[in-house]
Scaffold this active site. Structure first.
Site, short mmCIF file in Angstrom:
data_model
loop_
_atom_site.label_atom_id
_atom_site.label_comp_id
_atom_site.label_asym_id
_atom_site.label_seq_id
_atom_site.Cartn_x
_atom_site.Cartn_y
_atom_site.Cartn_z
N TYR A 150 15.96 30.93 4.91
CA TYR A 150 14.89 31.75 5.51
C TYR A 150 15.13 32.01 6.99
O TYR A 150 15.43 31.09 7.76
CB TYR A 150 13.54 31.05 5.36
CG TYR A 150 13.03 31.02 3.93
CD1 TYR A 150 12.79 32.21 3.24
CD2 TYR A 150 12.79 29.82 3.29
CE1 TYR A 150 12.32 32.19 1.93
CE2 TYR A 150 12.32 29.79 1.98
CZ TYR A 150 12.09 30.98 1.30
OH TYR A 150 11.63 30.96 0.02
N MET A 182 11.20 24.80 -0.04
CA MET A 182 10.26 23.93 -0.73
C MET A 182 10.98 22.95 -1.68
O MET A 182 10.67 21.77 -1.71
CB MET A 182 9.24 24.77 -1.52
CG MET A 182 8.15 23.93 -2.15
SD MET A 182 6.99 24.91 -3.11
CE MET A 182 6.03 25.70 -1.83
N ARG A 232 -10.35 0.78 14.96
CA ARG A 232 -10.14 1.59 13.76
C ARG A 232 -11.17 1.20 12.71
O ARG A 232 -11.97 2.00 12.29
CB ARG A 232 -8.72 1.36 13.24
CG ARG A 232 -8.39 2.13 11.98
CD ARG A 232 -6.93 2.03 11.60
NE ARG A 232 -6.52 0.69 11.12
CZ ARG A 232 -5.32 0.43 10.65
NH1 ARG A 232 -4.39 1.36 10.59
NH2 ARG A 232 -5.01 -0.80 10.23
N LYS A 276 0.84 -1.20 0.00
CA LYS A 276 0.00 0.00 0.00
C LYS A 276 0.87 1.25 0.00
O LYS A 276 2.09 1.16 0.22
CB LYS A 276 -0.90 -0.02 1.23
CG LYS A 276 -0.15 0.09 2.55
CD LYS A 276 -1.07 -0.19 3.74
CE LYS A 276 -0.29 -0.08 5.04
NZ LYS A 276 -1.08 -0.54 6.20
#
Ligand SMILES: *Cc1c(COP(=O)(O)O)cnc(C)c1O
Length: 402
Positions: A297, A345, A139, A37
């Site tokens: 930054y 980023m 769950r 998964k």
């Protein structure tokens, strides 16, 4: 080839070696469902699913119908594919069309599967499903009978109602019963024992309803690597006339769960696993700054000396967690160098002052290989290796090596 220099290398032979080790560790009496998964835990479903199923894995586990369709088209070997997180409205037809096997526990799962089966003209008992029992994870799954102490045998109306759906005219066939353990990495835990007792009580209802099923499955990497609970699980499966199946995910990719208490035979087993993934990038620019200058930054890194910086082509948009800013160190020319300042980023900076040979184009290992592994990353950001691996973003290409 036009690719930005950040990529993930997947070792084919390590993945296969891990699968074979886990296969052997499960023993003859247990089957394995290989969990692929979440894009094979960030390793790339289209690479990993065909390799594992080609190596003989009969079952793959994925999250959703959407992932299942991708896995189906990637695997020539036609493995069985379990949709672990169940179905949402409108997904039943897709599940049948692609021969995916859903986990079910809500009445609407069965309603929609029945309807989709009718639409396809399928006869009785033609659609296999696996029923999840909630034994304590709270769950997903239908509640097991509560069986603490004298409460054993308490009614479980939702379970009984679901079991009644598997009558001989139904298009559905109960093929598996499953549960998920909430604390498998704490060895011999009271949680495990309580969950096993509840699973046993649920199976009594299944047996009383005269329903036969092929697999009883539970237990992820921790259960398989720990090993101490397997005899109890095999016994329970045998009592129900089913085969035991285990569902390892993380261990396939070479990371063993950390056991508590540590230092058990499970930790020895972990030495057989090999980390499959290495995440790499390159130095795309270098420059020097005088002492006293700030970096990136908000100048959270202040150069205390004349400092040489290397810019690398990876940032938080690629899945490099911003909390690793000023904390993690990456590997270049076989040495660890610290991340300097805030991760941006798409880029971040390394302080390479102590490795003067570093030059433009050098390969930098972010995770795996000579660099920190997913456990070290996770420890720095209060996370777990599962999350660190899954976080590597879709824009980072995965490629098979060796
Ligand atoms: C993800 C998952 C697994 C695999 O867990 P690992 O700890 O990665 O081995 C097994 N079973 C279920 C139900 C899961 O959701």
């Amino acid at each position: 080839m036009c690719i930005r220099p950040t990529w993930v290398e997947i070792s084919r032979h390590r993945l296969l070696a891990n699968y074979r080790y886990l296969r052997q560790r499960a023993g003859r009496s247990a089957d394995l469902l290989a969990v692929v998964k979440a894009d094979a835990y960030g390793h790339g479903l289209v690479h990993c699913a065909p390799l594992i199923s080609g190596a003989g894995a009969e079952w793959l586990g994925i999250t959703s119908v959407e992932e299942g369709i991708r896995a189906r088209s990637a695997c020539a070997a036609r493995p069985r594919i379990l949709v672990i997180s169940g179905l949402w409205h409108g997904e039943a037809a897709g599940a049948l069309a692609h021969n995916l096997t859903p986990v079910v526990w809500e009445q609407f799962h069965l309603d929609e599967l029945e309807a989709a089966a009718r639409e396809r003209g399928l006869g009785p008992r033609s659609v296999a499903v696996h029923l999840e029992i909630d034994t304590g994870m709270a769950r997903q799954g239908v509640a097991a009978p509560y069986c603490a102490g004298t409460e054993r045998g308490t009614e479980a109306p939702a379970l009984k109602n679901l079991l009644a759906r598997f009558h001989p005219q139904s298009a559905l066939r109960l093929e598996g019963i499953m549960t998920h353990f909430s604390a498998a990495e704490s060895l011999s835990s009271v949680e495990f024992k309580r969950q096993m007792a509840r699973l046993g009580a649920a199976l009594d209802h299944v047996i009383a309803a005269r329903l036969e099923f092929r697999w009883l499955h539970a237990g992820a990497s921790a259960t398989l690597m720990g090993g101490q609970d397997l005899p109890a699980m095999s016994e329970l499966a045998a009592k129900a006339g089913a085969r035991l199946m285990l569902r390892p995910g993380l261990a396939l990719y070479g990371y063993a769960p950390r056991f508590s208490p540590p230092g058990t035979p499970a930790d020895e087993a972990a030495t057989h696993l090999q980390q499959v993934l290495a995440w790499k990038t390159r130095v795309v620019s270098t420059h020097s700054i005088p002492g006293g200058e700030g970096v990136s930054y908000n100048s959270t890194f202040l150069a205390r000396r004349p400092t040489r910086l290397a810019l690398i082509a990876v940032g938080y948009a690629d899945g490099l967690n911003r909390l690793l800013s000023n904390r993690a160190s990456l590997s270049v020319r076989g040495q660890r160098v610290p991340i300097a300042g805030r991760i941006c980023m798409d880029q971040c900076l390394l302080d390479v002052t102590d490795v003067p040979a570093v030059e433009l184009g050098d390969e930098v290992v972010i995770l795996g290989g000579h660099a920190m592994d997913a456990y070290e990353h996770a420890d720095l950001i209060d996370s777990i290796p599962w999350e660190v691996l899954c976080d590597i973003g879709p824009r980072v290409p995965r490629m098979l090596v060796d």
